[in-house]
Design a protein around this motif. Structure first.
Motif, PDB file in Angstrom:
ATOM      1  N   PRO A   1     -24.221   0.787  10.346  1.00 58.12           N
ATOM      2  CA  PRO A   1     -25.135   0.402   9.057  1.00 58.12           C
ATOM      3  C   PRO A   1     -25.029  -0.863   8.343  1.00 58.12           C
ATOM      4  O   PRO A   1     -23.717  -1.706   8.494  1.00 58.12           O
ATOM      5  CB  PRO A   1     -25.185   1.268   8.114  1.00 58.12           C
ATOM      6  CG  PRO A   1     -24.638   2.652   8.733  1.00 58.12           C
ATOM      7  CD  PRO A   1     -23.514   2.030   9.174  1.00 58.12           C
TER       8      PRO A   1
ATOM      9  N   ASN B   1     -28.452   5.673   8.049  1.00 55.80           N
ATOM     10  CA  ASN B   1     -28.062   6.297   9.038  1.00 55.80           C
ATOM     11  C   ASN B   1     -28.117   5.442  10.649  1.00 55.80           C
ATOM     12  O   ASN B   1     -27.307   5.232  11.660  1.00 55.80           O
ATOM     13  CB  ASN B   1     -28.560   7.780   9.293  1.00 55.80           C
ATOM     14  CG  ASN B   1     -27.448   8.263   8.777  1.00 55.80           C
ATOM     15  OD1 ASN B   1     -26.164   8.586   7.546  1.00 55.80           O
ATOM     16  ND2 ASN B   1     -28.513   9.755   8.342  1.00 55.80           N
TER      17      ASN B   1
ATOM     18  N   THR C   1     -27.517   2.361  13.186  1.00 57.84           N
ATOM     19  CA  THR C   1     -26.624   1.550  13.190  1.00 57.84           C
ATOM     20  C   THR C   1     -27.156   0.774  14.479  1.00 57.84           C
ATOM     21  O   THR C   1     -27.878   1.248  15.268  1.00 57.84           O
ATOM     22  CB  THR C   1     -25.131   1.694  13.643  1.00 57.84           C
ATOM     23  OG1 THR C   1     -25.612   3.034  14.493  1.00 57.84           O
ATOM     24  CG2 THR C   1     -25.095   2.842  12.770  1.00 57.84           C
TER      25      THR C   1
END
Length: 290
Positions: A76, A140, A142
């Motif tokens: 992240p 969450n 990324t």
């Protein structure tokens, strides 16, 4: 229409522009050039993540491969946070930030402009008081899911502007240093010229006397002798004494006296004047020194 961009240009367009150097290069542009030259692999950009590798693989016509773990892992996106109670204002983090996302002044508290931070981590290592933390801000999400193309384009512009500013500052520093060296060289040259002029003047003053100097010195000596003779005659007159050698002067002695008188007049020396070169009054006879 033909695309005039080079392969390195097209690779750079696909990179997230975080300028984090995790790929092993100084920024996204150097990494793009290395990939285009075949000296770097297309799986060395953790901020781009798996999607970034897929983008580059499609451009290069190569298979999709995992991120090289040597370069890091997909994560992240974090943002730098400075604990202002610990910050000492050393400016080292400002110098490390590749997109000028940190503001502050020497010995003053610094702060991070969150909207401009790319999460590169480069400000953390140089901090001497460990007051910087990297805080994840995308949950969450990324890679490219945590970073937009608009953000990448803006970061690229800021990075390019920073490079231009630093180059200008370096050029100005070089120019100032050159000016100082030129001024020092000019001062040294002037000093050397002054020393040379002084040496020349000293040599000139120490040069052998000219004929005019010798003649002036001779006149001064003769005039001094006349002054002594006048003082002696004045002292004798006060005592009622006179010259003892004026009677029965031989012809040879008188001839010498006359010759001396002629020379004295030719040189312009007056027995009755203090300044050499003056002439006696026409109606006054010269006294011959004894």
């Amino acid at each position: 229409m033909n695309d005039s961009r080079t392969l390195a240009d097209r690779i750079e367009d696909l990179l997230p522009q975080t300028q984090c150097t995790k790929c092993g290069y100084d920024g996204c542009r150097p990494y793009a050039e290395a990939v285009a030259a075949g000296t770097a692999s297309y799986n060395q950009c953790p901020p781009g993540g798996a999607e970034g590798v897929a983008r580059l693989a499609g451009l290069l016509g190569k298979p999709v491969i995992p991120i090289n773990p040597v370069n890091g892992v997909e994560r992240p996106r974090p943002v730098a946070f400075i604990d202002e109670s610990l910050c000492i204002g050393c400016t080292l983090c400002m110098q490390a930030c590749p997109v000028d996302a940190i503001v502050g002044a020497p010995k003053q508290m610094h702060t991070v402009v969150t909207a401009l931070c790319t999460g590169c981590d480069l400000c953390v290592p140089p901090c001497p008081v460990d007051c910087i933390a990297m805080i994840p801000v995308t949950g969450n999400a990324t890679g490219w899911d945590a970073w937009t193309q608009q953000q990448a384009d803006a970061a690229r512009v800021r990075h390019d502007r920073r490079l231009a500013r630093l180059a200008g500052e370096r050029d100005a520093a070089v120019a100032r240093a050159a000016a100082r060296r030129a001024a020092a060289a000019e001062a040294t040259t002037a000093a050397a010229a002054g020393q040379a002029a002084g040496s020349a003047a000293a040599a000139q003053s120490a040069s052998p006397p000219t004929a005019d100097d010798a003649e002036a010195k001779k006149k001064a000596i003769i005039q001094a002798a006349l002054e002594r003779a006048r003082r002696k005659k004045a002292e004798m007159a006060e005592r009622g004494e006179g010259p003892l050698n004026t009677d029965n002067v031989s012809a040879d002695v008188q001839s010498q006296i006359d010759a001396a008188e002629t020379r004295r007049r030719r040189m312009g020396i007056d027995e009755n004047a203090k300044d050499p070169g003056s002439t006696p009054p026409a109606d006054q006879d010269d006294d011959t020194p004894t």
